[in-house]
Design an enzyme around this catalytic site. Structure first.
Site, mmCIF file in Angstrom:
data_model
loop_
_atom_site.group_PDB
_atom_site.id
_atom_site.type_symbol
_atom_site.label_atom_id
_atom_site.label_comp_id
_atom_site.label_asym_id
_atom_site.label_seq_id
_atom_site.Cartn_x
_atom_site.Cartn_y
_atom_site.Cartn_z
ATOM 1 N N GLU A 619 0.822 -1.207 0.000
ATOM 2 C CA GLU A 619 0.000 0.000 0.000
ATOM 3 C C GLU A 619 0.858 1.259 0.000
ATOM 4 O OE1 GLU A 619 -3.434 2.100 2.805
ATOM 5 O OE2 GLU A 619 -2.609 0.131 3.312
ATOM 6 N N PHE A 620 2.032 1.182 0.657
ATOM 7 C CA PHE A 620 2.857 2.378 0.808
ATOM 8 C C PHE A 620 4.069 2.391 -0.115
ATOM 9 C CE2 PHE A 620 0.730 1.693 4.869
ATOM 10 C CZ PHE A 620 0.118 2.925 5.055
ATOM 11 N N ASP A 734 -8.425 -8.376 9.720
ATOM 12 C CA ASP A 734 -8.196 -8.738 8.308
ATOM 13 C C ASP A 734 -7.551 -10.114 8.228
ATOM 14 O OD1 ASP A 734 -8.273 -8.497 5.596
ATOM 15 O OD2 ASP A 734 -6.499 -7.225 5.439
#
Length: 974
Positions: A619-620, A734
């Site tokens: 994501e980063f 998650d």
């Protein structure tokens, strides 16, 4: 099972039988039937078309009106027959060929029968009339004859039934015809004894009606076994067999012979391991069958099969000893390397054991538990082991054993190579914690314990100290004892102190830095009496302060009125509020996120990190594989997450927040944080490297390759990690197979803490309410979390149940191709996922417990771990599978089998069942039509290159579904 059409075609060649009850054709003496009146029917002798003498009856009173002439046969026993057939051969005179007729001429006659339990009829009983006689039919000729013609013989067959009494009579009524009854044959039909599809069926009499089907039970031929029950054939009214039900196939050790009518034993040197239609096969390599009818070929001497290997597997042997062993001694540690054995035994699962023995003079004994092995001592996959914590100046003998999957079957110890080494002199280990025994204005008195591993005689200790903040202005003193009094110090100053030991091999490592403070100069001149009240007062005030802080914290927790600044400190105090239990601290409660990173993550110098390749994207930023080499530690592979350029401060905070979370965990089933790099660019998070990647893709690549016990072991590891997290009051949110990582030893570790949050401990069922708009993985999320955005450890349990389903289905997508909305609707209607193929009932029941609507009824992770441990200890319980819903309270979703007719080609069908990688195999082997694919067997799949057992099973099940669909859509020829 044999296809029904095949069995029917095999039976069609078998004609129905007829058995005669009476036939006048072969009677040469008088028939002596009863005629009424005497002037009617009369018995005469004649000849048939072959000039054979026969007895016939005739009547020809056509010139007289009102004729009513009856003829009755003798009593005919029924013989358990329900329907009787009568063949009549007769001639009829054409009325037009008779001149000067005054009466009423007929060209037909009536046919009757009468049932009786005995031969009791007489000349006047029963009455000569319809009822009691039962009319069968009015018999008319196809051809009549005149005076110029010879008699034209007509043949008619009539049947009647059901009949149930002991026997019957036949009767014929003439109403004014010129008839000659040449012969009467009474018979019944039956299906003959037959053998087909390795089953025998007895001779069977037909039923009471022409359309009746009589069931004939079958029995398997010798050495054949039923495939399905009941085993039966139907006999129709014509004496023909039809509609086979069930089938037999040859038992293990026997193969088909005689056009599927018998099963013959496998010859010596061949075997057949399973019941079925297959033929006997030659024994696999290194095995033999010394007798006929073998179901398995026994291994030759020195060869074995591992547990779980089938009869089709070749026998293999143990490996030879490792070769070219190299030892590299460094003080009290040694690195052992070797080459693989020259002979692997025909297997590729070779592992290595390193046996350590300490030798004193000529006697060697096993090393104690202090000796450490990296990566491990037993079951090593790579050919390198590092051994540490050995004693200095000591002789050791190491046996490097080579083992494989059949080593446990061999009565001999594994083959090994021995290497002898002698350790060197080593420096002592570090000094344990340093303690203060007194503090004055100008001196400090300290003490410490000796090193745990002195590795020789301690000569003295070196004490290094400096005023805090002035590291460059340090001093050292030495002491030959474990105490020291350091003079000449500055009053009211904090000093940093470290101690190390020295032997003839040199200095050991310094102890951890400790801080000690000298007292103020006024305090040094105070008398002891003056200090006592101050000390007592200080202690009392301190205790009151601590109690007040604890009370304030408890009140704030119960009322949930913490502000941001209070949260930081009260959450840290949770570590001390629950004795013996460390609780999770949310790094996002820190005002300064860098402080959380400093508290929970180790800063690593960028010079120790080497990035080798990019393996993915997060994501980063990018995810890389690299190496970490720190001083005093062995170089290791690590996974490196990088923060992309141009990040915002919030992105940096979120990125490092995951490191602050991971840094608080220490469990073998939780991904381990190695450290962070924040003082250079790019910012990095370093974790242990997991060679096999994400669990879902790993399972899909190894479909069908693990035993149930191995899969349960994987589930047990994940549950153990989640138990640890839940006990720290931590919710993952998650949990999915994609967020479980697998290392080279198949150890599974929970990862990806980007969605996780702190779990409040102020009530029995703590929850977290997410921010609106947060993304939720619908297929893995509990219904209360979807509807109300409230996450608990119970919602993690729901997600764990989905992970169980993913593991047992080898990475199949939960709820298949259903949309997210369809998934939500199905769950709301209490539908649950069905058990994956070959899933034990106990595991599916545990899944259903995890998916209970009431979250309070779901099991805790500690209970899940306990349940899995019981299943592992009682492996027999894992052999029970439940194909249906028996005993299941929830409704189970049913994945519709794709209809092969909806696919234009075989390639499209393979893609639909997720087996598209075998398109080329099918087409190259000529399986280009569904008709050919439907006939495929396990041997065909193996021949075209489908070697994975799980893929074979999936394809065979799909082929079986195709056959079923064909049988439902295509007409069956009988």
């Amino acid at each position: 099972m044999l296809p029904a059409v095949f069995v029917i075609l095999a039976l069609s060649a078998v004609q129905g039988l007829e058995e005669t009850l009476m036939d006048t054709k072969w009677t040469t003496s008088e028939l002596a039937w009863v005629a009424y009146p005497d002037s009617g029917w009369e018995e005469v002798s004649g000849y048939d078309e072959a000039s054979n003498p026969i007895r016939t009856y005739q009547v020809c009173n056509v010139r007289d009106s009102n004729q009513n002439n009856w003829l009755r046969t003798q009593f005919i026993p029924r013989q358990d027959v329900q329907r009787v057939y009568v063949e009549l051969k007769f001639t009829v005179r054409d009325c037009n060929s008779l001149p000067n007729l005054r009466g009423s001429c007929k060209e037909t006659f009536n046919f009757f029968y009468y049932e009786s339990d005995s031969d009791s009829a007489s000349a006047d009983s029963p009455f000569w009339m319809e009822n009691p006689y039962i009319k069968v039919d009015t018999i008319a000729p196809d051809e009549s004859f005149s005076r110029r013609d010879s008699g034209r013989v007509n043949t008619k067959i009539r049947s009647f039934g059901p009949i149930s009494r002991a026997g019957f009579y036949l009767a014929f009524q003439d109403l004014g015809a010129c008839v000659s009854l040449i012969s009467v044959r009474v018979f019944f039909k039956k299906c003959p004894r037959t053998t087909a599809g390795f089953a025998s069926f007895p001779e069977t009499i037909t039923g009471a009606e022409p359309t009746s089907l009589v069931i004939a039970p079958g029995t398997c031929v010798p050495n054949a076994l039923e495939v399905s029950v009941p085993l039966k054939l139907y006999c129709n009214g014509d004496g023909d067999w039809m509609v086979p039900v069930g089938a037999c196939t040859c038992a293990a050790g026997f193969e088909p012979a005689g056009k599927d009518t018998q099963c013959q034993a496998c010859k010596r040197g061949t075997y057949k391991s399973k019941q079925g239609e297959g033929s006997c096969m030659p024994c696999p390599a290194n095995s033999r069958a010394i007798s006929s009818a073998a179901t398995i070929c026994s291994c030759q001497n020195g060869y074995y099969r591992a547990d779980g290997e089938s009869a089709e597997t070749a026998c293999t042997s143990v490996p030879s000893a490792p070769r070219q062993v190299i030892s590299n001694v460094n003080e009290t540690s040694v690195v052992l390397e070797w080459a693989e054995p020259g002979h692997l035994g025909g297997r590729d699962d070779v592992l290595y054991n390193v046996i350590c023995k300490k030798c004193l003079e000529r006697l060697c004994s096993r090393c104690d538990d202090n000796v450490q092995f990296w990566p491990r001592q037993l079951g090593v996959t790579q050919r390198l082991v590092s051994v540490s914590h050995l004693q200095a100046h000591t002789k050791y003998s190491f046996e490097i054993q080579a083992v494989n999957g059949v080593s446990g079957k061999s009565p001999h110890i594994p083959n090994y190579f021995t290497v002898n080494i002698t350790t060197n002199q080593a420096a002592p280990s570090s000094v344990p914690m340093v303690q203060s025994h007194g503090s004055l204005a100008n001196s400090l008195t300290l003490s410490w314990a000796p090193p745990e591993s002195p590795n020789g005689i301690i000569l003295d200790y070196e004490i290094k100290y400096y005023a805090k903040g002035h590291i460059g202005a340090g001093n050292t003193v030495t002491s030959q004892r474990t105490t020291v009094r350091m003079e000449g110090m500055t009053p009211d100053t904090v000093y940093v102190v470290q101690v190390r030991a020295r032997t003839v091999a040199g200095y050991g490592a310094y102890s951890e830095p400790r801080e000690f403070q000298t007292i103020a100069e006024d305090g040094d001149r105070s008398s002891l009496q003056e200090q006592v009240p101050m000390v007592v007062g200080s202690v009392t005030a301190g205790l009151i302060f601590i109690i007040a802080v604890v009370i304030i914290v408890i009140v704030c927790f119960s009322r949930k009125q913490r502000n941001d600044s209070e949260s930081e400190y009260t959450e840290k105090l949770q570590q001390y509020m629950v004795p013996g239990m460390k609780l999770y601290i949310d790094p996002f409660t820190y005002e300064d996120p860098n402080e959380a990173v400093r508290d929970f993550a180790k800063e690593i110098d960028i010079s120790c990190v080497k990035i080798e390749e990019v393996i993915g994207a997060g994501e980063f930023g990018e995810v890389c594989r690299g190496k970490l080499k720190q001083a005093g530690r062995r170089e290791q592979f690590v996974a490196i997450k990088t923060l992309k350029a141009g990040y915002t401060e919030q992105q940096r905070r979120d990125f490092l927040g995951e490191a602050s979370i991971m840094g608080q965990f220490d469990h073998p089933n939780i991904i381990r944080l190695e450290g962070v790099v924040t003082r250079s660019r790019p910012v990095m998070i370093l974790t242990e490297f997991m060679e096999n990647g994400a669990l879902d893709s790993f399972l899909r690549m190894n479909d069908g390759q693990f035993t149930v016990i191995q899969l349960v072991g994987i589930l047990r590891g994940i549950a153990s990690g989640m138990k640890y997290l839940s006990e720290m009051n931590y919710v993952h949110r998650d949990l999915a197979a994609r967020n479980i990582l697998v290392n080279s030893n198949l150890v599974c570790k929970v990862s990806d803490f980007g969605l996780s949050r702190f779990l409040e401990n102020s009530r029995s069922d703590p929850t977290y309410t997410s921010a609106l708009g947060g993304k939720i993985p619908i297929r893995w999320t509990a219904p209360e979390a979807i509807s109300y955005r409230k996450f608990t450890s119970a919602s993690d349990v729901w997600s764990y149940g989905i992970v169980m389903w993913e593991v047992m289905s080898y990475g199949e997508r939960p709820y298949w191709d259903m949309s997210n909305q369809d998934v939500i609707n199905a769950i709301e209607q209490d539908y649950r996922l069905p058990p994956p193929m070959d899933c034990p009932s106990a595991l599916h029941q545990l899944m259903l417990d995890c998916w209970l609507r009431d979250r309070n009824l779901r099991p805790k992770f500690s209970q899940i771990v306990s349940s899995l441990d019981k299943l592992i200890r009682n492996a027999a319980s894992l052999k029970v599978t439940s194909p249906g819903q028996a005993g299941v309270s929830q409704q189970l979703l049913d994945r519709t089998v794709p209809d092969y007719t909806t696919f234009p080609t075989v390639s499209d069908w393979l893609e639909a069942i997720k087996m598209g990688q075998y398109q080329e195999n099918f087409l190259s082997a000529g399986f280009t039509s569904f008709h050919l694919v439907a006939q495929m067997t396990a041997e065909d799949l193996l021949r075209i290159g489908v070697t994975l057992a799980g893929h074979q099973k999936k394809l065979l099940n799909s082929v079986q579904d195709m056959r079923l669909q064909m049988s439902q859509t295509l007409p069956v020829q009988v």
